[in-house]
Motif scaffolding. Structure first.
Motif, mmCIF file in Angstrom:
data_model
loop_
_atom_site.group_PDB
_atom_site.id
_atom_site.type_symbol
_atom_site.label_atom_id
_atom_site.label_comp_id
_atom_site.label_asym_id
_atom_site.label_seq_id
_atom_site.Cartn_x
_atom_site.Cartn_y
_atom_site.Cartn_z
ATOM 1 N N THR A 258 4.677 23.565 -87.197
ATOM 2 C CA THR A 258 5.165 23.207 -88.127
ATOM 3 C C THR A 258 6.428 24.429 -88.772
ATOM 4 O O THR A 258 7.460 24.204 -89.122
ATOM 5 C CB THR A 258 4.496 23.072 -88.658
ATOM 6 N N GLN B 40 10.194 23.944 -89.754
ATOM 7 C CA GLN B 40 10.530 23.582 -90.962
ATOM 8 C C GLN B 40 11.458 25.002 -90.950
ATOM 9 O O GLN B 40 12.569 24.911 -91.935
ATOM 10 C CB GLN B 40 9.553 24.115 -92.234
ATOM 11 N N THR C 96 13.103 17.567 -82.987
ATOM 12 C CA THR C 96 11.986 17.560 -82.525
ATOM 13 C C THR C 96 11.557 16.735 -81.141
ATOM 14 O O THR C 96 10.114 17.602 -80.818
ATOM 15 C CB THR C 96 10.587 17.650 -83.846
#
Length: 206
Positions: free
Chosen positions: A55, A59, A75
């Protein structure tokens, strides 16, 4: 005319200006319409090595490319999970983008092991490989062709940026309290400072 999409995979722990500079050089060299940055779930050569959570890496990658409309984060490997084999990723992208020319970006250092990558011959058939020259690394194209005959006419060698920034050096600098502000996109720098990433003594993957 079909679109050209370049693929730059990596752990991106953290993504830095070197990654962006390489992507820009390749985009210019092959006239790519887009560059896909693909954060790995788990690189096969780094199994068992601590890595910052996906994560956070995702980001940071999104923050890094937000101001460039030709750069995009995928992703695909994080969603798939497990060990991120490049051949599987390119095969999946080939199914998603059947009319697109795919180019895989590989640094000269990583390219030395290309003939031994998972299903390397299949990979070469799925996409062309752009090897980016890096300071201190010699690229012997004839050796590639000898070890991986399918690579003939499928490899491109392009010059890369003259500077050399590594994620491992950035992490080391942070642990030592040394400046990294000008190694990173400002949005990535802000994010890792807010999250206090890499401040512990434990190392993570490059």
């Amino acid at each position: 005319m079909s679109q050209r999409v370049a693929i730059l995979g990596g752990t991106f722990d953290p993504i830095h200006l070197g990654h962006l500079a390489i992507a820009a050089d390749v985009q210019h060299a092959i006239q790519a319409d887009r560059v896909l940055f693909v954060p790995a779930a788990q690189q096969p050569f780094k199994v068992g090595v601590p890595v910052t959570p996906a994560t956070d890496r995702l980001q940071m990658a999104r923050a890094a490319v937000a101001d460039n409309p030709a750069f995009e984060v995928s992703t695909i490997e994080i969603d798939r999970g497990g060990v991120s084999y490049t051949t599987d990723t390119v095969a999946q992208l080939r199914e998603l983008l059947p009319a697109t020319e795919l180019f895989l970006i590989v640094g000269a250092d990583a390219a030395t092991d290309l003939p031994r990558w998972h299903q390397a011959e299949r990979l070469i058939r799925l996409c062309r490989v752009v090897i980016v020259a890096r300071p201190g690394y010699q690229v012997d194209m004839n050796r590639f062709y000898a070890e991986l005959p399918a690579a003939r006419e499928r490899l491109l060698l392009v010059p890369g940026p003259a500077f050399n920034i590594s994620a491992s050096e950035i992490r080391q600098r942070i642990r030592e309290g040394r400046p990294v502000r000008y190694h990173l996109p400002s949005a990535v720098y802000t994010y890792l400072r807010q999250r206090r990433l890499y401040e512990s003594s434990s190392d993570v993957s490059a």
